[in-house]
Write an enzyme that holds these catalytic residues in place. Structure first.
Site, PDB file in Angstrom:
ATOM      1  N   ASP A 106       0.807  -1.207   0.023  1.00 42.63           N
ATOM      2  CA  ASP A 106       0.023   0.040   0.141  1.00 42.63           C
ATOM      3  C   ASP A 106       0.885   1.293   0.024  1.00 42.63           C
ATOM      4  O   ASP A 106       1.882   1.199   0.366  1.00 42.63           O
ATOM      5  CB  ASP A 106      -1.019  -0.048   1.148  1.00 42.63           C
ATOM      6  CG  ASP A 106      -0.189  -0.004   2.568  1.00 42.63           C
ATOM      7  OD1 ASP A 106       0.586  -0.907   2.634  1.00 42.63           O
ATOM      8  OD2 ASP A 106      -0.476   1.078   3.408  1.00 42.63           O
ATOM      9  N   GLU A 169      -0.064  -0.806   5.952  1.00 42.28           N
ATOM     10  CA  GLU A 169       1.124  -0.175   6.588  1.00 42.28           C
ATOM     11  C   GLU A 169       0.993   1.243   6.913  1.00 42.28           C
ATOM     12  O   GLU A 169       1.432   1.687   7.842  1.00 42.28           O
ATOM     13  CB  GLU A 169       2.448  -0.680   6.157  1.00 42.28           C
ATOM     14  CG  GLU A 169       3.625  -0.463   7.024  1.00 42.28           C
ATOM     15  CD  GLU A 169       4.351   1.088   6.925  1.00 42.28           C
ATOM     16  OE1 GLU A 169       5.183   0.986   7.847  1.00 42.28           O
ATOM     17  OE2 GLU A 169       3.961   1.625   6.112  1.00 42.28           O
TER      18      GLU A 169
END
Length: 490
Positions: A106, A169
Site C-alpha cells: 500500500d 502499513e
C-alpha cells in the site's frame, strides 16, 4: 554460492515486475465487496497490487498464502537444522525456524505536482518513477528477486524464508494484525522499509486529534468558511486551502486581504495566492511534502496558512482562538517545544511533532498530529504535559494510535552481521546503526529490524511527489538482500 549470476540474469525481469506493481494504484480506500463474493478490505487498488505480486511469485515457483485479502506471504521452505548421531551422520532435521521479511504494497496518496504519472512507472535518466518505488514496492520486489536468485542457484535454506506482505502499513496495520491471527510470527528477520546501514531502534509513535467545537455567531463580517490541508498523519502537507467570506464590506470586500497576502508573501517568501470564487475568496498556500518522521525536510503548508490567517480578524472568536492556539503552541516548531513536550534522550534524540491533516469549518476545527517520541520516554507524559494548555483553549484530545518504541543493541550478532554485509557491498565504513522516528513492520514481531532500502546520502523521496528509485540502487540493494537472506537462513 553462485546466486549473483542469477541476480544479473534476472535484472530486466525484476524491473518489468516492479513496473507492473507500481502501475497498481494501491492507495487504501473503503472495503469493496466483489461480484464473486470476495471482500477486498483495503479497496480494489490495494487488492490488484497484492494479486499482481502473488502471481509474480507463483510464476517463480514459490508457494503463496492469502489471509482473506488482509495480507499474505511467499514461502521458500527450509529444511531445518540437521540432527546428527555420534558418528556425525544426519539422522533427522529440526523444525525449521522462520526468517521473516516484512514489507508492504500500500502507498500514501500520490498528491499533485508530479513531473511523471504517479502510477505510470516511467523510466528516465536511470530512475524509475512512481508512488511506492522506494516505499515499499521497490524493496519488496528486490527481496522477492533476491529469493529467486537463491532458489535458481539451487540453494537449500535451513530456515524457511518468508516474504510477508502487508496491505495497510501506511494507515492502521489491521491487515498485519489479521494475518498474524492466522499465521505464527517469524522467529527473526528484517523489513526493507527503512534506512541502510541498519536501524536498531525506532521511536514510539502517537497519532491523535486535537479538536474544538465552535460556537455559532449571528454577527456579520469576515467568516472562515473552510480550511483543509494534508492527506495523511505521517506526511507533511504541501498544500492548504482556506475559503473566507465577507458579508459586510461593500463592493470590494477583499482588497485589504489581498494587500495583506502581498505583504505576507514579500516578508516571508512563502507561496500564498488568492482568487475569487463567487462571493468568497479562496486562499491557498504551498509547502514542501516530506515524511512525517522527517518534517524538517519539508515545509508545512498548514503552518504557513495559519501564520497568515492570524493577520485577519474573523467574526467568530472561536476561529480566532483556534488559529491563535496553533500559532502559539505549534507553528513551525518540529519538536513540540511550544507545547512543552520536546523530550529527548541520548539513544534516540528528540521528539518529532508533525501536523499531518488540518480541517476547519463553521462548526469545528480538527488537527491530526503524528508524534515520534524517544525510546526511553513513557508516552503518557506527552498527554499529561499538554493537558493544561488544551484545557485553557477548550480543545479536546482524541487518541487514535500508539506504537511502542523498539530497540536492539548495536553490538548484537544480528546487527553486526547486517552491518558487515552492507559494508561489503558499499564500501561505506563510516555509517553506523540508526535509531529513527519512522515506524516500520519491525514492530510487528520480535527480533525484526529495518534494513534498507534508503542509502545514506541519497535524496529521500518517500511520501513526496516524483518519488523515484535509481535502477543502480535497485540492483545494489538486491545484492545486499540476497546475501543477508542467504546468511540469515543458512
Amino acid at each position: 554460492m553462485n546466486y549473483e549470476k542469477y541476480l544479473e540474469q534476472n535484472k530486466d525481469e525484476m524491473i518489468a515486475s516492479l513496473q507492473s506493481v507500481i502501475r497498481c494504484s494501491s492507495e487504501q480506500t473503503d472495503a469493496v465487496h466483489a461480484a464473486d463474493g470476495e471482500v477486498y478490505p483495503f479497496g480494489e487498488g490495494v487488492q490488484k497490487a497484492f494479486e499482481t505480486f502473488l502471481k509474480i511469485a507463483e510464476k517463480m515457483g514459490f508457494t503463496t498464502y492469502n489471509a482473506d485479502n488482509y495480507g499474505g506471504h511467499i514461502d521458500f521452505p527450509g529444511t531445518g537444522r540437521p540432527v546428527k548421531n555420534e558418528e556425525g551422520e544426519v539422522v533427522n532435521y529440526e523444525k525449521p525456524k522462520v526468517l521473516g521479511i516484512l514489507g508492504h504494497l500500500d502507498v500514501v496518496p500520490a498528491g499533485e505536482g508530479w513531473d511523471f504519472e504517479p502510477y505510470g512507472a516511467s523510466i528516465a535518466e536511470g530512475r524509475i518513477y512512481g508512488r511506492g518505488t522506494t516505499d515499499d514496492k521497490g524493496p519488496m520486489v528486490s527481496c522477492l528477486y533476491a529469493m529467486k536468485a537463491l532458489k535458481d542457484s539451487g540453494y537449500k535454506p535451513q530456515a524457511t524464508i518468508r516474504l510477508i506482505i502487508g496491505l495497510d502499513e501506511e494507515t492502521n496495520w489491521k491487515g498485519m494484525d489479521y494475518y498474524f491471527s492466522k499465521v505464527e510470527k517469524p522467529d527473526f528477520g528484517f523489513t526493507p522499509d527503512g534506512d541502510f546501514p541498519v536501524i536498531n531502534g525506532e521511536k514510539g509513535i502517537l497519532v491523535f486529534e486535537l479538536a474544538k467545537k465552535f460556537s455559532q455567531t449571528r454577527v456579520k463580517g469576515l467568516e472562515l468558511r473552510s480550511l483543509s490541508g494534508g492527506t495523511a498523519a505521517n506526511s507533511v502537507p504541501d498544500f492548504c486551502r482556506a475559503v473566507v467570506r465577507n458579508q459586510n464590506a461593500g463592493e470590494a470586500p477583499y482588497v485589504k486581504i489581498r494587500e495583506e497576502i502581498t505583504k505576507f508573501r514579500e516578508e516571508t517568501r512563502y507561496k500564498i495566492h488568492a482568487r475569487g470564487i463567487g462571493k468568497s475568496l479562496e486562499i491557498t498556500t504551498t509547502g514542501i511534502s516530506a515524511h512525517g518522521a522527517k518534517p524538517e525536510a519539508g515545509l508545512n503548508a498548514v503552518s504557513v496558512m495559519m501564520k497568515f490567517l492570524e493577520r485577519l480578524n474573523f467574526v467568530n472568536e472561536d476561529h480566532n482562538d483556534f488559529i491563535d492556539f496553533y500559532n502559539r503552541y505549534i507553528g513551525f516548531c518540529l519538536d513540540g517545544g511550544q507545547l512543552g513536550i520536546n523530550f529527548s534522550d541520548e539513544v534516540s534524540g528528540s521528539l518529532v511533532f508533525n501536523v499531518g491533516i488540518a480541517e476547519m469549518n463553521e462548526k469545528a476545527g480538527k488537527l491530526t498530529i503524528n508524534v515520534r517520541y524517544p525510546v526511553t520516554l513513557e508516552h503518557e507524559k506527552i498527554y499529561v504535559t499538554m493537558a493544561e494548555t488544551l484545557e485553557r483553549y477548550n480543545i479536546g484530545l482524541i487518541k487514535e494510535k500508539h506504537q511502542k518504541p523498539i530497540f536492539m543493541n548495536a553490538d548484537s550478532p544480528m546487527i553486526q552481521l547486517l552491518m558487515d554485509i552492507y559494508r561489503k557491498h558499499t564500501g561505506d565504513m563510516t555509517s553506523q546503526p540508526l535509531v529513527i522516528g519512522g515506524g516500520t513492520y519491525a514492530r510487528a514481531a520480535e527480533g525484526i529490524v529495518a534494513y534498507g532500502a534508503q542509502f545514506p546520502g541519497d535524496e529521500d523521496l518517500m511520501h513526496q511527489k516524483n518519488e523515484a528509485l535509481s535502477l543502480q540502487r535497485l540492483e545494489q540493494m538486491t545484492k545486499i538482500y540476497a546475501e543477508a537472506i542467504y546468511k540469515l537462513s543458512s
